[in-house]
Design a protein around this motif. Structure first.
Motif, PDB file in Angstrom:
ATOM      1  N   GLU A 178      27.260  49.464  34.238  1.00  0.00           N
ATOM      2  CA  GLU A 178      28.102  50.189  33.284  1.00  0.00           C
ATOM      3  C   GLU A 178      27.277  50.710  32.106  1.00  0.00           C
ATOM      4  O   GLU A 178      27.439  51.861  31.688  1.00  0.00           O
ATOM      5  N   ARG A 207      34.614  51.930  37.668  1.00  0.00           N
ATOM      6  CA  ARG A 207      36.071  51.830  37.565  1.00  0.00           C
ATOM      7  C   ARG A 207      36.508  51.343  36.190  1.00  0.00           C
ATOM      8  O   ARG A 207      37.670  51.478  35.826  1.00  0.00           O
ATOM      9  N   ALA A 208      35.579  50.808  35.408  1.00  0.00           N
ATOM     10  CA  ALA A 208      35.891  50.348  34.049  1.00  0.00           C
ATOM     11  C   ALA A 208      35.771  51.470  33.026  1.00  0.00           C
ATOM     12  O   ALA A 208      36.131  51.297  31.867  1.00  0.00           O
TER      13      ALA A 208
END
Length: 126
Positions: free
Chosen positions: A24, A62-63
């Motif tokens: 991320e 997806r975050a």
């Protein structure tokens, strides 16, 4: 035109939280430095070295708000002797008008050794 935007980061261990967090961090930096909107992304490939197997690093995307529907595929790097261990690599295929030499490729932590030719440039960060 579609351009490839590259990035890589290393982790210390084969741990789900560490892999997702590092991925991320890398993806957010790639997005920020290249001003990438999810609608401009054709697809994303994420590879990991064979010593990372606890999670699909795509979970990190997806975050990130707005990135739910971006196509992503995870794969394993070929195990080349003496290659950088515990490494996550990302290739984004982005629709952009940016010139090839102005694309900002991001290399974090020990992954800066993958592109020694970028050392000291704005697109290799440790």
């Amino acid at each position: 035109m579609i351009r490839g935007v590259r990035g890589a980061i290393t982790v210390n261990q084969n741990d789900e939280n560490e892999i997702v967090h590092a991925t991320e961090l890398l993806i957010r930096e790639m997005i920020k430095e290249n001003e990438i909107a999810p609608d401009s992304v054709a697809s994303v490939f994420i590879s990991v070295t064979e010593d990372l197997s606890s999670v699909f690093p795509a979970k990190a995307m997806r975050a990130i708000e707005g990135w739910t529907f971006v196509p992503v595929m995870c794969m394993r790097e070929i195990p080349v002797p003496s290659s950088l261990p515990k490494c996550i690599r990302v290739m984004m295929h982005v629709n952009t008008n940016i010139e090839q030499e102005k694309v900002c490729h991001i290399y974090l932590r020990n992954a800066v050794t993958l592109r020694p030719d970028l050392q000291g440039e704005t697109n290799a960060r440790s």
